[in-house]
Design a protein around this motif. Structure first.
Motif, PDB file in Angstrom:
ATOM      1  N   MET A 126      12.962  -2.161  18.558  1.00 52.08           N
ATOM      2  CA  MET A 126      12.929  -3.486  19.168  1.00 52.08           C
ATOM      3  C   MET A 126      11.498  -4.029  19.283  1.00 52.08           C
ATOM      4  SD  MET A 126      16.121  -3.988  19.509  1.00 52.08           S
ATOM      5  CE  MET A 126      16.214  -5.448  20.504  1.00 52.08           C
ATOM      6  N   GLY A 127      10.554  -3.392  18.601  1.00 53.99           N
ATOM      7  CA  GLY A 127       9.160  -3.848  18.684  1.00 53.99           C
ATOM      8  C   GLY A 127       8.532  -3.402  19.993  1.00 53.99           C
ATOM      9  N   GLY A 128       7.768  -4.279  20.603  1.00 52.69           N
ATOM     10  CA  GLY A 128       7.186  -3.985  21.899  1.00 52.69           C
ATOM     11  C   GLY A 128       5.827  -3.318  21.826  1.00 52.69           C
ATOM     12  N   PRO A 129       5.361  -2.838  22.982  1.00 50.81           N
ATOM     13  CA  PRO A 129       4.002  -2.301  23.061  1.00 50.81           C
ATOM     14  C   PRO A 129       3.764  -1.058  22.197  1.00 50.81           C
ATOM     15  CG  PRO A 129       5.146  -2.032  25.165  1.00 50.81           C
ATOM     16  CD  PRO A 129       6.022  -2.868  24.287  1.00 50.81           C
ATOM     17  N   LYS A 130       4.769  -0.243  21.993  1.00 47.56           N
ATOM     18  CA  LYS A 130       4.573   0.953  21.158  1.00 47.56           C
ATOM     19  C   LYS A 130       4.415   0.574  19.684  1.00 47.56           C
ATOM     20  CE  LYS A 130       4.266   4.119  24.168  1.00 47.56           C
ATOM     21  NZ  LYS A 130       2.987   4.814  24.348  1.00 47.56           N
ATOM     22  N   ASP A 163       2.983  -2.230  18.757  1.00 47.73           N
ATOM     23  CA  ASP A 163       1.599  -2.723  18.755  1.00 47.73           C
ATOM     24  C   ASP A 163       0.616  -1.559  18.730  1.00 47.73           C
ATOM     25  OD1 ASP A 163       2.658  -5.278  18.881  1.00 47.73           O
ATOM     26  OD2 ASP A 163       2.359  -5.470  21.049  1.00 47.73           O
ATOM     27  N   GLU A 164       0.931  -0.502  19.489  1.00 45.35           N
ATOM     28  CA  GLU A 164       0.096   0.702  19.510  1.00 45.35           C
ATOM     29  C   GLU A 164       0.025   1.325  18.121  1.00 45.35           C
ATOM     30  OE1 GLU A 164       0.498   3.778  22.787  1.00 45.35           O
ATOM     31  OE2 GLU A 164       1.374   4.855  21.078  1.00 45.35           O
ATOM     32  N   MET A 165       1.182   1.447  17.457  1.00 45.59           N
ATOM     33  CA  MET A 165       1.220   2.010  16.108  1.00 45.59           C
ATOM     34  C   MET A 165       0.368   1.180  15.162  1.00 45.59           C
ATOM     35  SD  MET A 165       4.419   2.422  13.455  1.00 45.59           S
ATOM     36  CE  MET A 165       4.246   0.775  12.755  1.00 45.59           C
ATOM     37  N   MET A 166       0.506  -0.140  15.241  1.00 49.96           N
ATOM     38  CA  MET A 166      -0.243  -1.033  14.351  1.00 49.96           C
ATOM     39  C   MET A 166      -1.752  -0.951  14.609  1.00 49.96           C
ATOM     40  SD  MET A 166       2.007  -2.247  12.370  1.00 49.96           S
ATOM     41  CE  MET A 166       0.971  -3.419  11.535  1.00 49.96           C
ATOM     42  N   ASP A 219      12.458  21.952  12.279  1.00 50.79           N
ATOM     43  CA  ASP A 219      12.641  23.223  11.581  1.00 50.79           C
ATOM     44  C   ASP A 219      11.414  24.122  11.715  1.00 50.79           C
ATOM     45  OD1 ASP A 219      15.174  22.439  10.818  1.00 50.79           O
ATOM     46  OD2 ASP A 219      14.649  22.040   8.727  1.00 50.79           O
ATOM     47  N   LYS A 220      10.248  23.519  11.870  1.00 45.77           N
ATOM     48  CA  LYS A 220       9.013  24.288  12.037  1.00 45.77           C
ATOM     49  C   LYS A 220       8.752  24.621  13.502  1.00 45.77           C
ATOM     50  CE  LYS A 220       5.637  23.615   9.002  1.00 45.77           C
ATOM     51  NZ  LYS A 220       5.998  24.779   8.208  1.00 45.77           N
ATOM     52  N   GLY A 221       9.602  24.137  14.404  1.00 50.86           N
ATOM     53  CA  GLY A 221       9.437  24.402  15.827  1.00 50.86           C
ATOM     54  C   GLY A 221       8.311  23.595  16.460  1.00 50.86           C
ATOM     55  N   VAL A 222       7.997  22.463  15.857  1.00 55.10           N
ATOM     56  CA  VAL A 222       6.903  21.622  16.338  1.00 55.10           C
ATOM     57  C   VAL A 222       7.420  20.655  17.399  1.00 55.10           C
ATOM     58  CG1 VAL A 222       5.244  19.837  15.657  1.00 55.10           C
ATOM     59  CG2 VAL A 222       5.713  21.765  14.128  1.00 55.10           C
ATOM     60  N   SER A 223       6.744  20.622  18.530  1.00 61.23           N
ATOM     61  CA  SER A 223       7.096  19.619  19.534  1.00 61.23           C
ATOM     62  C   SER A 223       6.333  18.344  19.211  1.00 61.23           C
ATOM     63  CB  SER A 223       6.761  20.120  20.933  1.00 61.23           C
ATOM     64  OG  SER A 223       5.390  20.370  21.051  1.00 61.23           O
ATOM     65  N   TYR A 224       6.963  17.216  19.478  1.00 61.49           N
ATOM     66  CA  TYR A 224       6.343  15.936  19.165  1.00 61.49           C
ATOM     67  C   TYR A 224       6.814  14.886  20.162  1.00 61.49           C
ATOM     68  CZ  TYR A 224      10.856  15.463  16.766  1.00 61.49           C
ATOM     69  OH  TYR A 224      12.185  15.457  16.460  1.00 61.49           O
ATOM     70  N   THR A 225       6.051  13.834  20.232  1.00 57.21           N
ATOM     71  CA  THR A 225       6.421  12.689  21.047  1.00 57.21           C
ATOM     72  C   THR A 225       6.931  11.620  20.094  1.00 57.21           C
ATOM     73  OG1 THR A 225       4.691  13.210  22.650  1.00 57.21           O
ATOM     74  CG2 THR A 225       5.570  10.958  22.672  1.00 57.21           C
ATOM     75  N   GLU A 226       8.129  11.138  20.373  1.00 57.78           N
ATOM     76  CA  GLU A 226       8.734  10.113  19.524  1.00 57.78           C
ATOM     77  C   GLU A 226       8.729   8.775  20.251  1.00 57.78           C
ATOM     78  OE1 GLU A 226      12.929   9.070  17.223  1.00 57.78           O
ATOM     79  OE2 GLU A 226      12.772  10.909  18.396  1.00 57.78           O
TER      80      GLU A 226
END
Length: 88
Positions: free
Chosen positions: A38-42, A44-47, A26-33
């Motif tokens: 299923m877990g995995g490397p992302k 682990d990256e978040m943690m 709604d704010k027109g913000v681009s983001y990476t999701e």
């Protein structure tokens, strides 16, 4: 000025994730999701970036860990989100 990179870690079917993405959309913000259903490397990256994070979404604006959907909404209500998004 350019918008800092916004990253959001989500899981499939998460209502809080949907709400956070809707606010950003709604704010027109681009983001990476990153879907960590299923877990995995992302996951682990978040943690690694937010060791105490156990729920999704987890939202990062630039190098700042915002937290979850409620934290993002609180920044918006306090009038602080736009400034964070505008800073380089």
């Amino acid at each position: 000025m350019h918008q800092p990179k916004v990253v959001i870690y989500t899981k499939f079917g998460c209502g809080f994730c949907y709400r956070a993405k809707r606010l950003l959309d709604d704010k027109g913000v681009s983001y990476t999701e990153h879907d960590i259903t299923m877990g995995g490397p992302k996951r682990d990256e978040m943690m690694a970036k937010a060791p105490m994070a156990r729920t999704v979404p987890q939202i990062f604006i630039g190098d700042t860990h915002v937290g979850g959907s409620d934290d993002l909404a609180a920044l918006e209500r306090a009038g602080k989100l736009d400034a964070m998004l505008a800073s380089a």
